[in-house]
Write a protein that holds these residues in place. Structure first.
Motif, PDB file in Angstrom:
ATOM      1  N   ASP A  82       0.859  -1.183   0.000  1.00 35.49           N
ATOM      2  CA  ASP A  82       0.000   0.000   0.000  1.00 35.49           C
ATOM      3  C   ASP A  82       0.896   1.234   0.000  1.00 35.49           C
ATOM      4  OD1 ASP A  82      -1.799   2.022   0.374  1.00 35.49           O
ATOM      5  OD2 ASP A  82      -2.845   1.062   2.048  1.00 35.49           O
ATOM      6  N   LYS A  83       0.963   1.914  -1.151  1.00 34.91           N
ATOM      7  CA  LYS A  83       1.869   3.056  -1.300  1.00 34.91           C
ATOM      8  C   LYS A  83       1.459   4.236  -0.433  1.00 34.91           C
ATOM      9  CE  LYS A  83       3.284   1.907  -5.963  1.00 34.91           C
ATOM     10  NZ  LYS A  83       3.263   2.291  -7.371  1.00 34.91           N
ATOM     11  N   GLU A  84       0.167   4.437  -0.242  1.00 37.06           N
ATOM     12  CA  GLU A  84      -0.305   5.574   0.544  1.00 37.06           C
ATOM     13  C   GLU A  84       0.067   5.435   2.017  1.00 37.06           C
ATOM     14  OE1 GLU A  84      -4.465   6.004  -0.081  1.00 37.06           O
ATOM     15  OE2 GLU A  84      -4.238   6.398  -2.221  1.00 37.06           O
ATOM     16  N   LYS A  85      -0.165   4.257   2.579  1.00 36.53           N
ATOM     17  CA  LYS A  85       0.109   4.028   3.994  1.00 36.53           C
ATOM     18  C   LYS A  85       1.531   3.531   4.239  1.00 36.53           C
ATOM     19  CE  LYS A  85      -4.646   3.062   5.250  1.00 36.53           C
ATOM     20  NZ  LYS A  85      -5.569   2.083   5.829  1.00 36.53           N
ATOM     21  N   ASN A  86       2.227   3.160   3.157  1.00 32.48           N
ATOM     22  CA  ASN A  86       3.600   2.675   3.267  1.00 32.48           C
ATOM     23  C   ASN A  86       3.675   1.421   4.131  1.00 32.48           C
ATOM     24  OD1 ASN A  86       5.909   3.315   1.960  1.00 32.48           O
ATOM     25  ND2 ASN A  86       6.741   4.564   3.603  1.00 32.48           N
ATOM     26  N   GLU A  87       2.770   0.464   3.850  1.00 33.62           N
ATOM     27  CA  GLU A  87       2.740  -0.774   4.610  1.00 33.62           C
ATOM     28  C   GLU A  87       2.262  -1.929   3.748  1.00 33.62           C
ATOM     29  OE1 GLU A  87       0.054   0.131   7.794  1.00 33.62           O
ATOM     30  OE2 GLU A  87      -1.698  -0.212   6.574  1.00 33.62           O
ATOM     31  N   TRP A  88       2.480  -3.157   4.211  1.00 34.15           N
ATOM     32  CA  TRP A  88       2.052  -4.351   3.507  1.00 34.15           C
ATOM     33  C   TRP A  88       0.596  -4.658   3.790  1.00 34.15           C
ATOM     34  CZ3 TRP A  88       4.915  -6.362  -0.199  1.00 34.15           C
ATOM     35  CH2 TRP A  88       6.283  -6.163  -0.179  1.00 34.15           C
ATOM     36  N   LYS A  89      -0.102  -5.187   2.799  1.00 29.61           N
ATOM     37  CA  LYS A  89      -1.463  -5.693   2.935  1.00 29.61           C
ATOM     38  C   LYS A  89      -1.413  -7.193   2.697  1.00 29.61           C
ATOM     39  CE  LYS A  89      -3.617  -1.754   3.304  1.00 29.61           C
ATOM     40  NZ  LYS A  89      -4.356  -1.367   4.456  1.00 29.61           N
ATOM     41  N   PHE A  90      -2.150  -7.945   3.489  1.00 29.56           N
ATOM     42  CA  PHE A  90      -2.128  -9.405   3.424  1.00 29.56           C
ATOM     43  C   PHE A  90      -3.482  -9.947   3.033  1.00 29.56           C
ATOM     44  CE2 PHE A  90       0.948  -7.852   6.438  1.00 29.56           C
ATOM     45  CZ  PHE A  90       2.091  -8.467   6.005  1.00 29.56           C
ATOM     46  N   LYS A  91      -3.467 -11.100   2.403  1.00 27.61           N
ATOM     47  CA  LYS A  91      -4.702 -11.766   1.987  1.00 27.61           C
ATOM     48  C   LYS A  91      -5.428 -12.313   3.178  1.00 27.61           C
ATOM     49  CE  LYS A  91      -6.373 -15.542  -0.790  1.00 27.61           C
ATOM     50  NZ  LYS A  91      -6.024 -16.653  -1.611  1.00 27.61           N
TER      51      LYS A  91
END
Length: 63
Positions: free
Chosen positions: A54-63
């Motif tokens: 997630d470029k906006e939050k600068n964090e990973w998103k998981f399934k």
């Protein structure tokens, strides 16, 4: 999911829970693999939508 992909997923997930995004160097140390293998495995995870950045939050998103 290969063993390396599973291992990377767990490392990234666990480190992200504590608001620390792992660096390539962190992943190299924890997996014992080279940078090319790590990048390929992370790319495979992202292609299959198991993992997303997630470029906006600068964090990973998981399934």
């Amino acid at each position: 999911m290969t063993d390396l992909e599973r291992k990377l997923y767990r490392i990234i997930y666990n480190m992200s829970r504590f608001r620390k995004n792992p660096t390539i160097q962190d992943l190299k140390i924890k997996t014992g693999k080279d940078e090319q293998s790590i990048r390929k495995a992370v790319t495979n995870l992202m292609t299959r939508n198991e993992l997303a950045w997630d470029k906006e939050k600068n964090e990973w998103k998981f399934k």
